[in-house]
Design a protein around this motif. Sequence first.
Motif, mmCIF file in Angstrom:
data_model
loop_
_atom_site.group_PDB
_atom_site.id
_atom_site.type_symbol
_atom_site.label_atom_id
_atom_site.label_comp_id
_atom_site.label_asym_id
_atom_site.label_seq_id
_atom_site.Cartn_x
_atom_site.Cartn_y
_atom_site.Cartn_z
ATOM 1 N N ARG A 18 -2.855 4.122 2.688
ATOM 2 C CA ARG A 18 -2.233 3.487 2.387
ATOM 3 C C ARG A 18 -1.310 4.202 1.401
ATOM 4 N NH1 ARG A 18 -4.301 -2.854 1.839
ATOM 5 N NH2 ARG A 18 -6.048 -2.338 3.294
ATOM 6 N N LEU A 19 -1.949 5.779 0.516
ATOM 7 C CA LEU A 19 -1.079 6.478 -0.737
ATOM 8 C C LEU A 19 -0.044 6.697 -0.073
ATOM 9 C CD1 LEU A 19 -2.757 7.013 -3.304
ATOM 10 C CD2 LEU A 19 -3.252 9.034 -2.039
ATOM 11 N N GLY A 20 -0.034 6.872 0.822
ATOM 12 C CA GLY A 20 1.549 7.855 1.385
ATOM 13 C C GLY A 20 2.348 6.505 0.731
ATOM 14 N N SER A 21 2.341 5.674 1.366
ATOM 15 C CA SER A 21 3.675 4.326 1.161
ATOM 16 C C SER A 21 3.326 3.777 0.134
ATOM 17 C CB SER A 21 2.819 3.086 1.967
ATOM 18 O OG SER A 21 3.310 3.500 3.371
ATOM 19 N N VAL A 22 1.897 4.299 -0.885
ATOM 20 C CA VAL A 22 2.173 3.548 -2.290
ATOM 21 C C VAL A 22 2.945 4.187 -3.615
ATOM 22 C CG1 VAL A 22 0.217 3.566 -4.047
ATOM 23 C CG2 VAL A 22 0.299 1.964 -2.055
ATOM 24 N N LEU A 23 2.259 5.939 -2.530
ATOM 25 C CA LEU A 23 3.741 7.162 -4.178
ATOM 26 C C LEU A 23 4.997 6.540 -3.860
ATOM 27 C CD1 LEU A 23 0.868 10.228 -3.397
ATOM 28 C CD2 LEU A 23 1.448 8.343 -5.355
ATOM 29 N N GLU A 24 5.319 6.414 -2.339
ATOM 30 C CA GLU A 24 6.860 6.163 -1.999
ATOM 31 C C GLU A 24 7.758 5.073 -2.406
ATOM 32 O OE1 GLU A 24 9.734 6.134 1.440
ATOM 33 O OE2 GLU A 24 7.792 5.799 2.037
ATOM 34 N N VAL A 25 6.991 3.945 -3.102
ATOM 35 C CA VAL A 25 6.871 2.824 -3.586
ATOM 36 C C VAL A 25 7.302 3.153 -5.372
ATOM 37 C CG1 VAL A 25 6.715 0.132 -4.163
ATOM 38 C CG2 VAL A 25 6.508 0.827 -2.074
ATOM 39 N N ILE A 26 6.371 3.394 -5.944
ATOM 40 C CA ILE A 26 6.116 3.889 -7.147
ATOM 41 C C ILE A 26 8.032 4.910 -7.147
ATOM 42 C CG2 ILE A 26 5.150 5.128 -9.277
ATOM 43 C CD1 ILE A 26 2.240 4.063 -7.987
ATOM 44 N N TYR A 27 7.786 6.342 -6.768
ATOM 45 C CA TYR A 27 8.423 6.733 -6.828
ATOM 46 C C TYR A 27 10.423 6.258 -6.909
ATOM 47 C CZ TYR A 27 12.220 10.695 -4.822
ATOM 48 O OH TYR A 27 12.814 11.745 -4.508
ATOM 49 N N LEU A 28 10.394 5.083 -5.960
ATOM 50 C CA LEU A 28 11.887 4.795 -5.324
ATOM 51 C C LEU A 28 11.926 4.037 -6.659
ATOM 52 C CD1 LEU A 28 11.525 3.673 -1.620
ATOM 53 C CD2 LEU A 28 13.012 5.525 -3.439
ATOM 54 N N VAL A 29 11.164 3.126 -7.102
ATOM 55 C CA VAL A 29 11.396 2.083 -8.321
ATOM 56 C C VAL A 29 11.443 3.046 -10.168
ATOM 57 C CG1 VAL A 29 10.414 0.720 -10.206
ATOM 58 C CG2 VAL A 29 9.643 0.174 -7.849
ATOM 59 N N PHE A 30 10.798 4.570 -10.024
ATOM 60 C CA PHE A 30 11.949 5.278 -10.867
ATOM 61 C C PHE A 30 12.532 5.775 -10.507
ATOM 62 C CE2 PHE A 30 11.742 9.783 -13.130
ATOM 63 C CZ PHE A 30 12.236 8.994 -14.107
ATOM 64 N N ASN A 31 12.573 5.917 -9.585
ATOM 65 C CA ASN A 31 14.224 6.424 -9.460
ATOM 66 C C ASN A 31 15.199 5.309 -9.890
ATOM 67 O OD1 ASN A 31 14.081 9.292 -8.474
ATOM 68 N ND2 ASN A 31 14.313 8.839 -6.432
ATOM 69 N N GLU A 32 15.326 3.883 -9.469
ATOM 70 C CA GLU A 32 16.578 3.454 -9.272
ATOM 71 C C GLU A 32 16.156 2.654 -10.935
ATOM 72 O OE1 GLU A 32 18.391 0.045 -9.224
ATOM 73 O OE2 GLU A 32 18.381 1.221 -7.451
ATOM 74 N N GLY A 33 15.754 3.423 -11.698
ATOM 75 C CA GLY A 33 15.153 3.450 -13.352
ATOM 76 C C GLY A 33 16.021 4.303 -13.692
ATOM 77 N N TYR A 34 15.779 5.175 -13.043
ATOM 78 C CA TYR A 34 16.732 6.382 -13.960
ATOM 79 C C TYR A 34 17.868 6.614 -13.255
ATOM 80 C CZ TYR A 34 16.757 11.656 -14.860
ATOM 81 O OH TYR A 34 17.169 13.215 -14.776
ATOM 82 N N ALA A 35 17.605 6.231 -12.142
ATOM 83 C CA ALA A 35 20.257 6.508 -11.758
ATOM 84 C C ALA A 35 20.030 5.320 -11.408
ATOM 85 C CB ALA A 35 20.833 7.474 -11.291
ATOM 86 N N ALA A 36 20.340 4.447 -11.791
ATOM 87 C CA ALA A 36 20.841 2.772 -11.130
ATOM 88 C C ALA A 36 21.997 2.406 -10.009
ATOM 89 C CB ALA A 36 21.115 1.528 -12.312
ATOM 90 N N THR A 37 21.117 2.195 -8.686
ATOM 91 C CA THR A 37 22.406 2.416 -7.779
ATOM 92 C C THR A 37 23.238 1.085 -7.980
ATOM 93 O OG1 THR A 37 20.610 0.894 -6.583
ATOM 94 C CG2 THR A 37 20.915 2.727 -6.195
ATOM 95 N N GLY A 38 23.210 -0.059 -8.925
ATOM 96 C CA GLY A 38 24.384 -1.039 -8.673
ATOM 97 C C GLY A 38 24.322 -1.890 -10.828
ATOM 98 N N GLY A 39 25.559 -1.808 -10.412
ATOM 99 C CA GLY A 39 25.729 -3.082 -11.912
ATOM 100 C C GLY A 39 25.885 -1.509 -12.971
ATOM 101 N N SER A 40 26.390 -2.406 -14.145
ATOM 102 C CA SER A 40 26.801 -1.340 -15.245
ATOM 103 C C SER A 40 25.952 -0.752 -16.419
ATOM 104 C CB SER A 40 27.005 -2.549 -16.512
ATOM 105 O OG SER A 40 25.941 -3.711 -16.729
ATOM 106 N N ASP A 41 24.778 -0.567 -15.979
ATOM 107 C CA ASP A 41 23.775 0.462 -16.593
ATOM 108 C C ASP A 41 23.865 1.255 -15.268
ATOM 109 O OD1 ASP A 41 23.131 -1.372 -18.346
ATOM 110 O OD2 ASP A 41 21.470 -2.613 -17.785
ATOM 111 N N TRP A 42 23.282 2.111 -16.555
ATOM 112 C CA TRP A 42 23.077 3.335 -15.748
ATOM 113 C C TRP A 42 22.357 3.918 -15.186
ATOM 114 C CZ3 TRP A 42 23.435 9.632 -16.917
ATOM 115 C CH2 TRP A 42 23.540 10.054 -16.271
ATOM 116 N N MET A 43 21.031 3.820 -16.071
ATOM 117 C CA MET A 43 19.513 4.096 -16.284
ATOM 118 C C MET A 43 19.833 2.569 -16.419
ATOM 119 S SD MET A 43 18.978 7.400 -18.230
ATOM 120 C CE MET A 43 19.685 7.082 -19.867
ATOM 121 N N ARG A 44 17.791 1.870 -16.246
ATOM 122 C CA ARG A 44 17.361 0.104 -15.863
ATOM 123 C C ARG A 44 16.022 1.296 -16.469
ATOM 124 N NH1 ARG A 44 18.072 -1.673 -11.004
ATOM 125 N NH2 ARG A 44 16.333 -3.371 -11.326
#
Length: 440
Positions: free
Chosen positions: A202-228
């Motif tokens: 399961r580790l590959g999927s877990v790593l991908e989840v953590i990676y995508l959560v970080f990416n959304e925080g680093y460069a938000a895809t929507g809204g008024s905040d550039w970062m979260r």
Amino acid sequence: MQAPTKAPDGPTIGPTQRAIEAVWRQEAARIVAGTMRLVRDLGLAEELAQDALVSALEHWPRDGLPDNPGAWLMTAAKRRALDHLRQRAMQARHHEALGEDLQALQAHVVPDFVDGLDAAHADDIGDDLLRLIFTACHPVLGAEARVALTLRLLGGLETAEIARAYLVPEPTMAQRIVRAKRTLAAARVPFEVPQATERAQRLGSVLEVIYLVFNEGYAATGGSDWMRPALCEEALRLGRTLARLIERTPAGHAGDAEAHGLLALMELQASRLPARRDAEGRPVLLMEQDRSRWDQELMQRGLAALERALGMSTQAGPYTLQAAIAACHARAAEAAATDWPRIVGLYDALARAQPSPVVELNRAVAIGMAQGPAAALPLVDALLQEPSMRSYPWLPSVRGDLLRRLGREAEARAEFERAASLTSNQSDQALLLARARGAS
């Protein structure tokens, strides 16, 4: 798990309701995970967490926000979970089904005993959120469904945000998430921590989840905040917890090195967060950042994690390769000192390990910096034919930058304007439109 947009007593959204939405977005995953720890049922845990949210919408506008809103919501959800378990125990008693099943249900009523019971079951993660990720990443689901569901549960991401991350239509992603929940329920997947062999699966999927959560925080895809930043912090915490778990119980799998590689990537990327906005709050691109503002402690932690990842495997995986690219930037005291030929070589390896149009786009950027815009433009133009890239804003943005450097100002302006029309993040739109004006 989206907070309602209307208060129970009327349509007007006031400051308290907005505060509740902000708290819910940040705390929902913890509340669902903590509640699921008691009821062992994902659908029920989400329902009880929503009940706690409704209670907050009823009480907080009248009583004011509590000192610790997250703890208030967690307590409310757990009380509802315990009430549910008591009712289930009473029903079992009513039907004279006492025995061991009833004793187990009654045990759940005492939270301290639940904690002890979890420890007795050799739970080697000790983190509800990480446990929830591993549960949602059960092999009964396909890889994409696992990641989509856990992003929805843990990342605080809306379905539209996840769809953009995967470059698929929102209805497609919504159906994927619904099907994933139904599949987990039908398979009666338990809320448990897998042992080493199954964990590796399961580790590959877990790593991908953590990676995508970080990416959304680093460069938000929507809204008024550039970062979260809260999402970055959560992903870092999960990544560090996972790395410690692997160090404690090494399984000798290639994914173990990638866990450290992902942590290195996140630490190095997070080190730039203080410099990604100027004094007026406007976005600052990598090559224009004041590198003296980069967090040196995070940078050193990232470089150390990268060394661990490289020492654990003879062949670097995708996260480790991305971390090595980030390290090239971290080691450059100024933008002009960046080792772009080295970065091109790393992107060549990444394209072989994890081929994708986005990797090819980033590789083209590196080639443009190492060899000049004329060498990179044909590579970017070739990506225009990729269906998944037609709504990807950074393709026209990169193309606009290359055209500007080639002196083709009118074409560059049109590309930046097109990029701005494709993003739903307001800060990105402002940045791209400013670049369009600069190209005129």
